[in-house]
Design an enzyme around this catalytic site. Sequence first.
Site, short mmCIF file in Angstrom:
data_model
loop_
_atom_site.label_atom_id
_atom_site.label_comp_id
_atom_site.label_asym_id
_atom_site.label_seq_id
_atom_site.Cartn_x
_atom_site.Cartn_y
_atom_site.Cartn_z
CG HIS A 164 -2.04 -0.97 1.10
ND1 HIS A 164 -2.53 -1.70 2.16
CD2 HIS A 164 -2.78 -1.32 0.01
CE1 HIS A 164 -3.53 -2.46 1.73
NE2 HIS A 164 -3.70 -2.26 0.43
CD GLU B 229 -0.59 0.60 4.35
OE1 GLU B 229 0.12 -0.43 4.37
OE2 GLU B 229 -1.83 0.58 4.20
CG HIS C 195 0.20 -3.81 5.06
ND1 HIS C 195 -0.57 -3.42 4.00
CD2 HIS C 195 0.75 -5.00 4.69
CE1 HIS C 195 -0.50 -4.32 3.04
NE2 HIS C 195 0.29 -5.30 3.43
CD GLU D 152 -2.23 -3.09 9.22
OE1 GLU D 152 -1.70 -1.98 9.03
OE2 GLU D 152 -2.99 -3.63 8.39
ZN LIG Z 1 -1.77 -1.66 4.09
#
Ligand SMILES: [Zn+2]
Length: 434
Positions: free
Chosen positions: A177, A180, A315, A394
């Site tokens: 992504h 990020e 992420h 994350e």
């Molecule tokens: Zn992500």
Amino acid sequence: MNSNIKLLVALIIAVYVNAEYISYKDYKVFKLVPKTEEDVDIIKNIHQENKHIFWSDMIKVGSDVRIMVKPDEGNDFENYAESVGLNAKLIIQNVQSLIDAQLKRPIERDSQQYNWDHYQTLEEIYDWLDKIAEQHPDVVTIIDIGRSVEGREIKGVKIDFKKKANPVIGFFEGGLHAREWISPVTLTWIINEFLNSKDRKVRELAENVVWHIVPVTNPDGYKYSFTDNRMWRKNRNTANFTSCAQWNLDDDMSNGFDLNRNFGYLWMATGASQNPCTQNFAGPVAFSEPESIAIANYILGLQREGNLVYYMGFHSYSQMILIPYSHVKGADVLEVANYGDLFEIAIKGGEKLKERHNTIYSVGTSADILYEVAGSGFDWVKGSAKVPLVFLFELRDVGEYGFLLPPEQIIPNNEEVMDALVEMDRVSRQIGYY
Ligand SMILES: [Zn+2]
Ligand SMILES: *[C@@H]1O[C@H](CO)[C@@H](O)[C@H](O)[C@H]1NC(C)=O
């Protein structure tokens, strides 16, 4: 500062703050906390209008919801919130000032130096990978796992100290992504530590496993988030370009597919969309995108080269170590045969991570602790490629700055993640994964 350096700084600023770059000057971020299901419904309605950009995907009782509001709409937003009994707390006055802080370059810097006090552009990362491959020819090989939609290399490194036959292999995926930014800069740090750390435990981790690390798996999107729109998430496939006016969105929103919904394991089952104007547009079919195909093919290739034990995606944000599968929760998590091991490994990693800077990570499936998702990369790696140890980090933070994490947090983030990885590997070996 001498005048040459001043000129250089001015030029660099001019390059980064170019006219095309979407400005978020005076955009504000408000925080709401729904206290009842009724509040949740009100906020979901605001979400549907698409008038404001939601920083939080999860809307549930007791969880913070952060909403970014255009400069001239702040008062209306506050008044509306008050009229429906919600307290909107202004937490960020000017979003652009945080972006500027992230784009800031170190002022006096020998251009040969590479540091983790700022966010790295795609070019900086790729140049640095080439440089370390030159500096460590016995250990580092450049890997090129495929081409992006716009034809960019998807480049990484293989780090192999022992050159053994049938090695234990690990793959780290970053930057799937675009916005990020903490993800690629974590992976370049890990690469550097693997090559240069003197810490005995880091050395073991670096040398026990043949590492394949790709810091930016979505190079088009990553670049676009530096040059055009800081909040860009998807790749840059324009094949489904369409008007997004009916959703109250700029048409450019349709120029991208969400790579982490495009993989062929339970594709489109939940938490993904067929509307190109959404952030989680999964594409017309599974594996429609060259970036997701490149990752999947590379993983299958690694399984032929040795014992692919680890796959980890990086992420942000939320401070979580996620375990597959992202669509299951409660007792259903046991659909993954080694869920118990994955959970133990992640919990121990999270405990170790906390010791460094007291940062708290939670552990579980996405459906349990974040939201239901399917078609993600790491779910495919677990469900289809059947790699034993699969996790998704994350990274920082929990939403205070979100994607606009101040550069001062890069190194502390990286240090604590390294600690977690060392510990997760220790527990994995203790359980007997290799
Ligand atoms: Zn992500
Ligand atoms: C996107 O483009 C593909 C390929 O042209 C097409 O098959 C598909 O129907 C399109 N999907 C949407 C939602 O527009």
